[in-house]
Design an enzyme around this catalytic site. Structure first.
Site, PDB file in Angstrom:
ATOM      1  N   ASP A  18       0.860  -1.169   0.000  1.00  0.00           N
ATOM      2  CA  ASP A  18       0.000   0.000   0.000  1.00  0.00           C
ATOM      3  C   ASP A  18       0.910   1.236   0.000  1.00  0.00           C
ATOM      4  OD1 ASP A  18      -2.384   1.592   0.365  1.00  0.00           O
ATOM      5  OD2 ASP A  18      -1.820   1.761   2.479  1.00  0.00           O
ATOM      6  N   ASP A  20      -0.217   5.241   0.698  1.00  0.00           N
ATOM      7  CA  ASP A  20      -0.495   6.262   1.708  1.00  0.00           C
ATOM      8  C   ASP A  20      -0.655   5.636   3.087  1.00  0.00           C
ATOM      9  OD1 ASP A  20      -1.031   8.887   0.036  1.00  0.00           O
ATOM     10  OD2 ASP A  20      -2.042   7.267  -1.021  1.00  0.00           O
ATOM     11  N   ASP A 196      -2.343  -0.346   5.825  1.00  0.00           N
ATOM     12  CA  ASP A 196      -2.474   0.408   7.077  1.00  0.00           C
ATOM     13  C   ASP A 196      -3.892   0.654   7.567  1.00  0.00           C
ATOM     14  OD1 ASP A 196      -2.861   2.373   4.898  1.00  0.00           O
ATOM     15  OD2 ASP A 196      -2.890   3.826   6.534  1.00  0.00           O
TER      16      ASP A 196
END
Length: 259
Positions: A18, A20, A196
């Site tokens: 991932d 961001d 996240d």
């Protein structure tokens, strides 16, 4: 249980990352995010070690990912799997669902009428960011749920970090990882996915089912991830350690905690 993973052997793994909140910190506006040279060099090094089996898996579009990491171009799943590119120089495929013009127009009018909101068009959908106007969260949610009531089953609502996203129902990070794992150069490797937030949970589940390694940035409570890092800095330290351990393995060193 040690919740932080040791270095892995990238010679046998496929890396799914991932962006961001995982590789890069989250900015107040999505267009402000740009990868630094050190990160680009590290990803390029890991991509070479994996034989090209390193992919970005993001809510960002492929165009946005290419802007962030330019001049580096990597395999990627963009817009939560709505776009797929299996190789660094390969063509990409996209979804067939289209967000109705009236829905996007309603979002556009709403964002224009409220300072701090950012509307980001996506393939087959859209993202409404309220990070710069957190006091508008309730109004944003109410609008999205109202719009969802008028949509057919071809779309779903994803609740991210200070962002609400309408995406094609058939698109998910988990499905994107599963698809890529059937493509060269990913096929036959053990998947490793780092994410996240809640938008990454389906990816964790898919990787776990494949016997891979799932890692969450943040608390493990309520997550399907098997391991965790505290922050972006720890992710990048681990990736650098993994790259160094793989280099060591090619010299005959035994540097891996897990393979």
């Amino acid at each position: 249980m040690n919740t932080r993973p040791g270095p892995i052997n990238t010679l046998h793994c496929a890396l799914f990352l991932d962006v961001d909140g995982t590789l890069l910190g989250i900015e107040s506006h999505p267009d402000r995010v740009v990868a630094d040279a050190a990160l680009r060099e590290l990803l390029d090094r890991l991509s070479l070690q994996t034989g090209g089996a390193l992919a970005l898996v993001s809510g960002r579009t492929l165009a946005a990912l290419d802007r962030i990491f330019a001049p580096l171009v990597l395999p990627a799943a963009g817009a939560h799997g709505s776009e797929l590119r299996a190789s660094r120089d390969g063509a990409h495929s996209g979804v067939s669902h289209v967000l109705p013009a009236g829905v996007f127009a309603a979002l556009e009018d709403f964002a224009a009428a409220h300072d701090g909101l950012v509307l980001e068009p996506k393939p087959g959908g859209a993202s409404l960011h309220y990070r710069r106007a957190p006091e508008l969260e309730h109004e944003c949610r109410r609008l999205l749920h109202t719009l969802m009531d008028g949509l057919w089953s071809g779309h779903r609502l994803i609740d991210g970090k200070m962002v609400l996203e309408l995406v094609p129902a058939g698109a998910s990070k988990g499905d994107a990882i599963r698809t890529l794992m059937h493509e060269v150069p990913f096929a036959g490797r053990r998947p490793v996915f780092i994410g996240d937030d809640t938008t990454d949970e389906d990816g964790f589940n898919v990787v776990n089912a494949m016997g891979g390694t799932s890692i969450r940035v943040g608390a493990l409570d309520g997550s399907a991830a098997l391991y965790a890092f505290d922050n972006v800095a720890e992710v990048r330290e681990w990736l650098a350690a993994t790259a160094a351990a793989t280099d060591g393995a090619t010299r005959g060193d035994s540097a891996f905690v897990q393979s």
